[in-house]
Write a protein that holds these residues in place. Structure first.
Motif, PDB file in Angstrom:
ATOM      1  N   GLU A  53      30.301   9.404  -5.643  1.00 19.44           N
ATOM      2  CA  GLU A  53      29.490  10.231  -6.533  1.00 19.44           C
ATOM      3  C   GLU A  53      30.405  10.971  -7.496  1.00 19.44           C
ATOM      4  O   GLU A  53      31.379  11.593  -7.078  1.00 19.44           O
ATOM      5  CB  GLU A  53      28.651  11.241  -5.748  1.00 19.44           C
ATOM      6  N   TYR A  54      30.091  10.878  -8.764  1.00 20.98           N
ATOM      7  CA  TYR A  54      30.805  11.581  -9.818  1.00 20.98           C
ATOM      8  C   TYR A  54      29.839  12.565 -10.463  1.00 20.98           C
ATOM      9  O   TYR A  54      28.625  12.500 -10.225  1.00 20.98           O
ATOM     10  CB  TYR A  54      31.322  10.580 -10.863  1.00 20.98           C
ATOM     11  N   ASN A  56      28.527  12.626 -13.331  1.00 20.38           N
ATOM     12  CA  ASN A  56      27.496  12.014 -14.178  1.00 20.38           C
ATOM     13  C   ASN A  56      26.974  10.686 -13.659  1.00 20.38           C
ATOM     14  O   ASN A  56      26.148  10.061 -14.332  1.00 20.38           O
ATOM     15  CB  ASN A  56      28.045  11.813 -15.602  1.00 20.38           C
ATOM     16  N   SER A  57      27.464  10.215 -12.503  1.00 22.81           N
ATOM     17  CA  SER A  57      27.045   8.888 -12.049  1.00 22.81           C
ATOM     18  C   SER A  57      27.310   8.688 -10.563  1.00 22.81           C
ATOM     19  O   SER A  57      28.020   9.464  -9.930  1.00 22.81           O
ATOM     20  CB  SER A  57      27.774   7.800 -12.841  1.00 22.81           C
ATOM     21  N   TYR A  58      26.702   7.600 -10.052  1.00 20.64           N
ATOM     22  CA  TYR A  58      26.988   7.079  -8.716  1.00 20.64           C
ATOM     23  C   TYR A  58      27.626   5.712  -8.918  1.00 20.64           C
ATOM     24  O   TYR A  58      27.195   4.937  -9.774  1.00 20.64           O
ATOM     25  CB  TYR A  58      25.704   6.917  -7.899  1.00 20.64           C
ATOM     26  N   VAL A  59      28.658   5.402  -8.124  1.00 20.97           N
ATOM     27  CA  VAL A  59      29.360   4.133  -8.264  1.00 20.97           C
ATOM     28  C   VAL A  59      29.369   3.441  -6.897  1.00 20.97           C
ATOM     29  O   VAL A  59      29.765   4.033  -5.890  1.00 20.97           O
ATOM     30  CB  VAL A  59      30.799   4.342  -8.783  1.00 20.97           C
ATOM     31  N   PHE A  60      28.918   2.177  -6.893  1.00 19.98           N
ATOM     32  CA  PHE A  60      28.880   1.354  -5.690  1.00 19.98           C
ATOM     33  C   PHE A  60      29.953   0.276  -5.851  1.00 19.98           C
ATOM     34  O   PHE A  60      29.954  -0.452  -6.844  1.00 19.98           O
ATOM     35  CB  PHE A  60      27.504   0.702  -5.530  1.00 19.98           C
ATOM     36  N   LEU A 115      18.280   5.049  -3.909  1.00 18.96           N
ATOM     37  CA  LEU A 115      18.906   5.893  -4.922  1.00 18.96           C
ATOM     38  C   LEU A 115      18.326   7.305  -4.867  1.00 18.96           C
ATOM     39  O   LEU A 115      17.138   7.486  -4.592  1.00 18.96           O
ATOM     40  CB  LEU A 115      18.686   5.291  -6.316  1.00 18.96           C
ATOM     41  N   PRO A 116      19.150   8.306  -5.160  1.00 20.97           N
ATOM     42  CA  PRO A 116      18.643   9.683  -5.195  1.00 20.97           C
ATOM     43  C   PRO A 116      17.670   9.877  -6.348  1.00 20.97           C
ATOM     44  O   PRO A 116      17.604   9.070  -7.279  1.00 20.97           O
ATOM     45  CB  PRO A 116      19.914  10.523  -5.425  1.00 20.97           C
ATOM     46  N   GLU A 117      16.933  10.972  -6.300  1.00 21.55           N
ATOM     47  CA  GLU A 117      15.921  11.249  -7.328  1.00 21.55           C
ATOM     48  C   GLU A 117      16.527  11.416  -8.711  1.00 21.55           C
ATOM     49  O   GLU A 117      15.876  11.141  -9.710  1.00 21.55           O
ATOM     50  CB  GLU A 117      15.132  12.499  -6.958  1.00 21.55           C
ATOM     51  N   ASN A 118      17.783  11.855  -8.776  1.00 20.03           N
ATOM     52  CA  ASN A 118      18.385  12.100 -10.086  1.00 20.03           C
ATOM     53  C   ASN A 118      19.093  10.868 -10.654  1.00 20.03           C
ATOM     54  O   ASN A 118      19.801  10.962 -11.650  1.00 20.03           O
ATOM     55  CB  ASN A 118      19.350  13.284 -10.025  1.00 20.03           C
ATOM     56  N   ALA A 119      18.904   9.698 -10.047  1.00 22.89           N
ATOM     57  CA  ALA A 119      19.497   8.466 -10.566  1.00 22.89           C
ATOM     58  C   ALA A 119      18.630   7.909 -11.690  1.00 22.89           C
ATOM     59  O   ALA A 119      17.415   7.845 -11.563  1.00 22.89           O
ATOM     60  CB  ALA A 119      19.641   7.439  -9.450  1.00 22.89           C
ATOM     61  N   GLU A 138      23.945   5.737 -13.704  1.00 21.34           N
ATOM     62  CA  GLU A 138      24.066   7.049 -14.357  1.00 21.34           C
ATOM     63  C   GLU A 138      23.064   8.024 -13.742  1.00 21.34           C
ATOM     64  O   GLU A 138      22.005   7.627 -13.266  1.00 21.34           O
ATOM     65  CB  GLU A 138      23.812   6.921 -15.860  1.00 21.34           C
ATOM     66  N   LYS A 139      23.414   9.301 -13.796  1.00 23.07           N
ATOM     67  CA  LYS A 139      22.515  10.351 -13.317  1.00 23.07           C
ATOM     68  C   LYS A 139      21.646  10.840 -14.472  1.00 23.07           C
ATOM     69  O   LYS A 139      22.062  10.813 -15.629  1.00 23.07           O
ATOM     70  CB  LYS A 139      23.310  11.535 -12.765  1.00 23.07           C
ATOM     71  N   LEU A 140      20.436  11.272 -14.132  1.00 25.82           N
ATOM     72  CA  LEU A 140      19.566  11.907 -15.129  1.00 25.82           C
ATOM     73  C   LEU A 140      20.136  13.279 -15.460  1.00 25.82           C
ATOM     74  O   LEU A 140      20.718  13.947 -14.595  1.00 25.82           O
ATOM     75  CB  LEU A 140      18.151  12.058 -14.578  1.00 25.82           C
TER      76      LEU A 140
END
Length: 156
Positions: A53-54, A56-60, A115-119, A138-140
């Motif tokens: 988790e960054y 501004n984003s999540y990276v898989f 994915l989380p709600e803010n994705a 990317e995150k919302l």
């Protein structure tokens, strides 16, 4: 146990009996997992992943050595489930060659991530480089707090 000998022979009790004990007339039980369930469970267990988790984003990050981009599928299901799947196929054996040992895993692979709600599911990118698949979601932007609205009071 057959409950009809007790004088209870209603359709509701018969259905309840079949659900609890399984209907053995067709040789299948309603409670047993299917072959597809076991296949998917093995495919998911054999596909390790790192999730970062960054701000501004999540990276898989998933290792996928020897795969081409056409062998990998990245999808979003049900608006918030990231699905990464594909298949590693065995190479054709060359004439006159035989395997002495086969250790590399072949077959289908599958991973699902909720994915989380803010994705932001509209902003997903996937890159496969040097056998490593990197999927970035990317995150919302954070919701802006509502400003207080001032209402003018008129004197009548």
């Amino acid at each position: 146990m057959d409950i009809r000998f007790l004088g209870f022979d209603s359709p509701l009790l018969h259905t309840l009996h079949n659900v609890l004990d399984g209907d053995e007339s067709d040789g299948k039980s309603n409670c047993q997992p299917t072959k597809a369930y076991f296949r998917d469970a093995r495919a998911m267990a054999a596909t390790p992943a790192d999730v970062e988790e960054y701000p501004n984003s999540y990276v898989f990050v998933i290792d996928m050595p020897g795969l081409k981009s056409g062998d990998i599928k990245v999808q979003v299901e049900e608006d918030n489930v990231l699905l990464i799947s594909g298949e590693r196929k065995r190479e054709e054996a060359k004439e006159g060659a035989k395997y002495v040992r086969m250790e590399r895993r072949m077959g289908k692979f599958l991973r699902k991530f909720t994915l989380p709600e803010n994705a932001d599911t509209e902003k997903i990118s996937a890159v496969c480089k040097d056998g490593v698949l990197t999927v970035t979601v990317e995150k919302l932007p954070p919701a802006q707090p509502k400003k207080a609205k001032t209402i003018e009071v008129k004197i009548a």
